[in-house]
Design a protein around this motif. Structure first.
Motif, short mmCIF file in Angstrom:
data_model
loop_
_atom_site.label_atom_id
_atom_site.label_comp_id
_atom_site.label_asym_id
_atom_site.label_seq_id
_atom_site.Cartn_x
_atom_site.Cartn_y
_atom_site.Cartn_z
N UNK A 38 0.82 -1.67 -0.29
CA UNK A 38 0.27 0.10 -0.08
C UNK A 38 0.94 1.23 0.50
N UNK A 39 1.91 1.15 1.06
CA UNK A 39 3.11 2.41 0.79
C UNK A 39 3.46 2.21 -0.42
N UNK A 40 3.85 0.91 -0.94
CA UNK A 40 5.12 1.22 -1.92
C UNK A 40 4.52 2.08 -3.21
N UNK A 41 3.45 1.74 -3.26
CA UNK A 41 2.73 1.97 -4.51
C UNK A 41 2.39 3.62 -4.38
N UNK A 42 1.69 4.43 -3.05
CA UNK A 42 1.11 5.62 -2.73
C UNK A 42 2.98 6.21 -3.08
N UNK A 43 4.19 5.65 -2.83
CA UNK A 43 5.10 6.42 -3.29
C UNK A 43 6.18 6.84 -4.99
N UNK A 44 5.68 5.39 -5.78
CA UNK A 44 5.90 4.53 -7.06
C UNK A 44 4.54 5.21 -8.10
N UNK A 45 3.47 5.30 -7.53
CA UNK A 45 2.90 5.47 -9.10
C UNK A 45 1.84 6.50 -8.29
N UNK A 66 3.27 1.18 11.93
CA UNK A 66 3.60 -0.30 11.60
C UNK A 66 4.91 -0.31 10.69
N UNK A 67 4.32 0.57 9.37
CA UNK A 67 5.24 0.86 8.55
C UNK A 67 5.42 1.74 7.72
N UNK A 68 6.33 1.80 6.61
CA UNK A 68 6.84 3.42 6.22
C UNK A 68 7.66 3.14 4.51
N UNK A 69 7.24 4.05 3.58
CA UNK A 69 7.65 4.15 2.95
C UNK A 69 8.69 5.49 1.98
N UNK A 70 9.67 5.40 0.63
CA UNK A 70 9.50 6.78 0.41
C UNK A 70 10.41 6.90 1.30
N UNK A 71 11.02 8.47 0.48
CA UNK A 71 12.49 9.21 2.15
C UNK A 71 12.05 8.93 3.54
N UNK A 72 13.45 8.99 3.75
CA UNK A 72 14.10 8.13 4.88
C UNK A 72 14.16 8.98 6.15
N UNK A 73 13.54 8.91 6.91
CA UNK A 73 12.67 9.49 7.71
C UNK A 73 12.59 8.77 9.51
N UNK A 74 12.90 9.83 10.50
CA UNK A 74 12.15 9.17 11.87
C UNK A 74 11.56 10.21 12.38
N UNK A 75 10.54 9.50 12.97
CA UNK A 75 9.65 10.70 14.09
C UNK A 75 10.37 10.52 15.89
N UNK A 76 10.24 11.51 16.52
CA UNK A 76 11.38 11.36 18.00
C UNK A 76 10.58 11.11 18.95
N UNK A 77 8.60 10.39 18.59
CA UNK A 77 7.95 9.47 19.29
C UNK A 77 7.69 8.41 17.85
N UNK A 78 7.33 7.21 17.94
CA UNK A 78 6.78 6.09 17.07
C UNK A 78 5.18 5.66 16.64
N UNK A 79 4.43 6.96 18.57
CA UNK A 79 3.21 6.42 18.68
C UNK A 79 2.97 7.78 19.09
N UNK A 111 9.38 19.00 14.50
CA UNK A 111 10.53 18.88 14.63
C UNK A 111 10.76 17.97 13.30
N UNK A 112 9.96 17.18 12.25
CA UNK A 112 10.11 16.83 12.23
C UNK A 112 10.08 17.36 10.22
N UNK A 113 9.26 18.42 10.18
CA UNK A 113 9.41 18.88 9.53
C UNK A 113 10.36 19.58 8.71
N UNK A 114 11.35 20.40 10.12
CA UNK A 114 12.57 20.85 9.35
C UNK A 114 13.36 19.85 9.32
N UNK A 115 13.16 18.55 9.57
CA UNK A 115 14.87 17.78 9.89
C UNK A 115 14.28 17.05 8.06
N UNK A 116 13.52 16.60 7.89
CA UNK A 116 13.11 16.30 6.70
C UNK A 116 13.54 17.02 5.57
#
Length: 592
Positions: A38-45, A66-79, A111-116
């Motif tokens: 689902x995520x891969x096609x959102x990025x590719x297509x 739980x899943x991510x695709x596209x530009x590599x990035x991290x959140x300070x919290x994953x919830x 923070x996420x917007x500034x970093x990515x």
């Protein structure tokens, strides 16, 4: 709009149409990798710079990445808790947002917007029958056109329907997997009765399954009202002891409250000294009680720094289900440990009894002109009563009868120390008063008045039939003359070891042929009948006087028979020593 722009728009729309048709076909056969596809096609297509799937957990009221695709990035919290940040607001309101500037949500989103450089977000709640399954978050470096948003909406609706089926299957598989893990963990917990090994095993299972960096298993010591542990990852098996109520674990032990935080330093009860000492930084922390099936808290499991940044409801659920099995395994291991410890103590006490009995005289000494017999009956594995016969020369015999206050191992240790000290001192001191004084100073220094003993020291000059003695708080020995006259040997002073710098007096008596001397400890006097009346010193004195014509062994046997008839209960409640000494020859006075 010129012809080239119209042609480009039609061509782009046609690409999205084809992409959507391809997505429908791909997602229909994606199987277990659907969430990733689902995520891969959102990025590719569908021109997403980054796409994320956040699944909703109703028990915690939060979404988890739980899943991510596209530009590599991290959140300070994953919830994201419901209502917190962009994802949390989408989950809470179950509404779509599109082309929103990410920084407007502040906090982690800023923070996420500034970093990515991902400045905009479009988010879609994934709903199935009105129930929230998760959030689809799409990030871009700027605004996207309305026709692309239309495709994203269609794509999210299709994904919601597809994901709902997959998630239901995944949930079923997850539950089966958890049951399998629980079964295996229970099997491992029941594989050992070694407490230290079991604590390590519990910690290994917990850390492995919930993916924590460090942890500690604490056991509850109800007698001491504290937690203790020898199983703590990162502490090299140092023993830890924490009073009930102190710190996080101590609080959990008392209240049974589960504590789960992503920032331990925000907790008032958190003690940072462990971090400082170990050069460590605790972030997330989970502390939960280990409960017996009866509800009793038998320990506390504390885990630090979840790999995902926070301990999830699934982690807590798994450990909670395992808690009862942990408690039972710990109970069995502690019972086994207590049994082994009891057996070890019994072996050591048996050895101590053996050694102690060898330190006591095997039999009364053979002394010309004297008949000596002894009764000894010790109620415990080690005795607090002591008697001895020490030859100070060919015609000098030191008779010792002593009793240490109290019973058990501590009193027996004092007794053994007394014996060793006494035998060392008598080689150099021939004054009974100085000997008693030295014993008193030794014991007072050793115990600071915490223990004391009574002792009778009788020095017999067998050449002259003269008895010199010091009675330091002991049961007065009974001297019965041939004509039935009785004298109690009381001269001396107070008990040994209670006060410092105590002086003692010396008494002396001339012994005649057929005189009978009986020394005893008070265990013999405390024997009672059915009405709880003690046998007492007066009865013993009268009985000895009536049986004065018997031999020393005859007196001992008669006393034992008398006591057995007097008491209807067991006579093994206290140590008992009885020494009978009878003068069998007249000695002429000899000038010094």
């Amino acid at each position: 709009m010129d012809g080239r722009a119209v042609a480009k728009t039609k061509s782009q729309s046609k690409n999205y149409v084809n992409a959507f048709a391809g997505a429908v076909a791909a997602l229909s056969r994606a199987g277990e990798d659907l969430t990733a596809r689902v995520l891969e096609m959102l990025v590719s297509d569908f021109d997403a710079a980054r796409a994320e799937l956040w699944l909703w957990d109703g028990s915690s009221g939060s979404c988890y990445l739980t899943h991510a695709a596209g530009l590599s990035a991290t959140h300070r919290l994953d919830y994201a808790a419901a209502g917190a940040g962009a994802v949390g607001k989408i989950a809470h309101n179950k509404t779509t947002i599109e082309n929103i500037v990410l920084s407007t949500f502040g906090g982690d989103d800023l923070e996420f917007a500034r970093a990515t450089g991902l400045t905009h977000i479009s988010g879609y709640p994934l709903l199935a029958s009105g129930q929230l399954a998760g959030v689809l978050a799409i990030y871009t470096t700027g605004e996207v056109p309305e026709d692309l948003l239309l495709w994203w909406r269609l794509y999210s609706e299709m994904s919601a329907a597809k994901l709902n089926n997959v998630l239901a299957t995944q949930e079923k598989d997850k539950r089966i997997n958890q049951l399998s893990l629980l079964f295996e963990a229970t099997r491992l917990l029941n594989s050992t009765l070694d407490l230290a090994e079991l604590l390590e095993l519990i910690l290994k299972i917990a850390r492995t399954e919930v993916k924590a960096e460090r942890g500690t298993v604490f056991l509850a010591d109800q007698k001491r009202q504290e937690l203790w542990s020898i199983a703590a990852s990162g502490l090299d098996h140092q023993e830890i002891r924490i009073p009930f109520g102190k710190g996080i674990a101590g609080h959990v032990a008392v209240t049974g409250e589960l504590i789960n935080t992503d920032d331990a330093y925000k907790l008032e009860r958190f003690d940072p000294t462990f971090d400082q000492r170990l050069n460590y930084r605790t972030k997330s922390l989970l502390s939960l009680p280990i409960r017996h099936h009866s509800g009793e808290i038998v320990g506390v499991l504390q885990l630090l720094n979840a790999q995902s940044g926070r301990f999830s409801p699934d982690d807590i659920g798994f450990l909670d289900k395992l808690s009862g099995h942990m408690a039972m395994a710990l109970e069995n291991a502690q019972l086994h440990r207590d049994t082994m410890e009891k057996q070890r103590l019994e072996r050591e006490l048996a050895l101590a009894r053996n050694i102690q009995q060898r330190l006591l005289p095997d039999a009364p000494p053979v002394v010309p002109g004297y008949d000596i017999a002894v009764l000894r009956d010790f109620c415990f594995d080690v005795a607090a009563d002591y008697y001895d016969f020490i030859h100070l020369g060919p015609q000098s015999l030191l008779l010792v009868s002593a009793e240490v206050e109290g019973k058990g191992v501590s009193s027996a240790l004092i007794m053994a120390n007394l014996q060793a000290t006494l035998r060392a001192l008598v080689m150099h001191l021939h004054s009974l008063e100085v000997l008693a004084f030295s014993l008193n100073e030794m014991l007072y220094t050793y115990t600071r008045g915490g223990k004391h003993l009574s002792v009778f020291l009788g020095l017999i000059d067998t050449r002259r039939n003269v008895l010199q003695y010091v009675n330091a708080g002991h049961v007065p020995p009974i001297l019965v003359r041939k004509n039935g006259e009785v004298k109690l040997l009381e001269e001396g002073g107070t008990v040994i070891g209670l006060f410092p710098q105590v002086d003692f007096a010396r008494g002396a008596v001339k012994l005649e042929k057929d005189d009978l001397l009986v020394c005893t400890t008070d265990g013999l006097l405390h024997i009672s009948d059915e009405q709880k009346h003690e046998y007492g010193a007066r009865r013993l004195t009268d009985f000895v006087r009536r049986n004065r014509e018997r031999s020393a062994q005859g007196v001992v046997d008669a006393v034992l028979a008398e006591l057995s008839a007097y008491s209807s209960a067991s006579m093994n409640d206290d140590d008992k020593v009885l020494i009978a000494l009878k003068v069998t020859a007249e000695k002429e006075a000899v000038d010094a």
